[in-house]
Design a protein around this motif. Structure first.
Motif, PDB file in Angstrom:
ATOM      1  N   UNK A 159     -32.780 -41.376  -0.333  1.00 44.58           N
ATOM      2  CA  UNK A 159     -34.137 -41.312  -1.551  1.00 44.58           C
ATOM      3  C   UNK A 159     -35.242 -42.090  -0.860  1.00 44.58           C
ATOM      4  N   UNK A 160     -36.083 -41.795  -1.393  1.00 45.12           N
ATOM      5  CA  UNK A 160     -37.551 -42.461  -0.696  1.00 45.12           C
ATOM      6  C   UNK A 160     -38.211 -43.255  -2.005  1.00 45.12           C
ATOM      7  N   UNK A 161     -39.078 -44.458  -1.511  1.00 47.57           N
ATOM      8  CA  UNK A 161     -39.694 -45.249  -2.352  1.00 47.57           C
ATOM      9  C   UNK A 161     -41.406 -45.273  -2.201  1.00 47.57           C
ATOM     10  N   UNK A 162     -42.070 -45.183  -3.000  1.00 48.27           N
ATOM     11  CA  UNK A 162     -43.524 -45.240  -2.902  1.00 48.27           C
ATOM     12  C   UNK A 162     -44.116 -46.556  -3.589  1.00 48.27           C
ATOM     13  N   UNK A 163     -44.998 -47.179  -2.924  1.00 47.89           N
ATOM     14  CA  UNK A 163     -45.584 -48.380  -3.621  1.00 47.89           C
ATOM     15  C   UNK A 163     -46.813 -48.204  -4.023  1.00 47.89           C
ATOM     16  N   UNK A 207     -52.025 -29.350   4.499  1.00 50.02           N
ATOM     17  CA  UNK A 207     -52.768 -30.560   4.457  1.00 50.02           C
ATOM     18  C   UNK A 207     -53.062 -31.282   5.859  1.00 50.02           C
ATOM     19  N   UNK A 208     -51.790 -30.695   6.732  1.00 49.43           N
ATOM     20  CA  UNK A 208     -52.030 -31.154   8.270  1.00 49.43           C
ATOM     21  C   UNK A 208     -51.353 -30.050   9.188  1.00 49.43           C
ATOM     22  N   UNK A 248     -48.986 -45.913   5.004  1.00 50.59           N
ATOM     23  CA  UNK A 248     -49.239 -44.426   5.298  1.00 50.59           C
ATOM     24  C   UNK A 248     -50.349 -43.951   4.755  1.00 50.59           C
ATOM     25  N   UNK A 249     -51.085 -42.947   5.247  1.00 55.54           N
ATOM     26  CA  UNK A 249     -52.190 -42.223   4.365  1.00 55.54           C
ATOM     27  C   UNK A 249     -51.846 -42.254   3.108  1.00 55.54           C
ATOM     28  N   UNK A 250     -50.417 -41.832   2.780  1.00 54.71           N
ATOM     29  CA  UNK A 250     -50.229 -41.602   1.440  1.00 54.71           C
ATOM     30  C   UNK A 250     -49.578 -42.986   0.623  1.00 54.71           C
ATOM     31  N   UNK A 251     -49.906 -44.004   1.334  1.00 56.03           N
ATOM     32  CA  UNK A 251     -49.356 -45.237   0.478  1.00 56.03           C
ATOM     33  C   UNK A 251     -48.406 -45.926   1.184  1.00 56.03           C
TER      34      UNK A 251
END
Length: 254
Positions: free
Chosen positions: A250-254, A167-168, A234-237
């Motif tokens: 842990x991580x959070x995504x909006x 992907x990168x 970010x490019x991923x949200x």
């Protein structure tokens, strides 16, 4: 689409304080916590709308497989846990917990990849694992943050049969994803300087989808957790990172 063999299929929390974990995660995500199973060392499940969304286990002192920091663990699906373990060891990994039948639910094992990150193996029978993804208060993404990017990519291709896509590939961000049928399921990321503790080989990370990252982080702090990385686009949200009261990341995504 149906998730491919080798994709993340379950998560569980290994914690030094089960009581605080119950209070924290039910408060942050609105989950309910089931009863512990006496047959399986008190292991219990968190439920989202009465559907299993994660497991949890109290750490036991003196058990080698439970040594290390409190952490979220990720399990990858396998048609044959024993064969997967054998491939892992032959590919430079190590056995942490040998294959074990969990009643009629399935067979689990825990291994270490080439640099030493912990990863679970799940051969499903009556329990498939996670069935809800990319919904509010459910897992949306899984990635390995690793000190050995090239070695890790090769390991997961060989052991779990991953089909991968780069992907990168820049000095700032190297990222390969497991992909099938045009959909991505998990990633392997070269850890930036400072993202792994001294001597830490790598770790699997879980991202939870939430309706409102900022409001969720307020609850995290109110319930004794810590904000490790403020929300950022970010490019991923929109993403953020936090830790529970015992330091589990842990991580959070909006």
């Amino acid at each position: 689409m149906k998730r491919p063999i080798g994709a993340p299929c379950w998560i569980d929390l290994l914690t030094s304080d089960e009581g605080r974990a119950r209070a924290f995660y039910t408060g942050v995500f609105g989950w309910t916590a089931g009863d512990g199973s006496a047959d399986f060392g008190g292991y219990f499940m968190f439920l989202r709308d009465n559907v299993p969304v994660a497991g949890c286990m109290q750490k036991v002192a003196g058990v080698p497989a439970m040594e290390g920091p409190d952490q979220w663990g990720v399990y990858l699906s396998s048609p044959d846990a024993k064969a997967t373990v054998e491939k892992a060891v032959a590919s430079g990994g190590a056995l942490r917990v040998e294959p074990l039948d969990i009643a009629d639910l399935g067979t689990e094992a825990v291994i270490e990849d080439v640099p030493g990150a912990r990863i679970g193996v799940w051969q499903a029978r009556t329990f498939p694992g996670l069935t809800v993804f990319d919904q509010p208060d459910a897992p949306v993404w899984f990635q390995l943050l690793t000190s050995d990017y090239a070695g890790s990519v090769t390991f997961y291709e060989q052991v779990f049969g991953w089909q991968t896509r780069v992907q990168s590939d820049t000095p700032e961000f190297r990222d390969t994803v497991q992909t099938a049928g045009g959909e991505d399921f998990a990633g392997i990321v070269a850890a930036p300087d400072g993202d792994l503790a001294a001597g830490e080989a790598g770790r699997w990370e879980v991202f939870f989808r939430v309706a409102d990252i900022d409001a969720t982080l307020v609850r995290v702090v109110e319930l004794g957790g810590t904000v490790l990385r403020e929300p950022a686009d970010t490019p991923f949200g929109r993403l953020a990172e936090a830790a529970d009261p015992t330091g589990t990341r842990f991580n959070l995504a909006g």
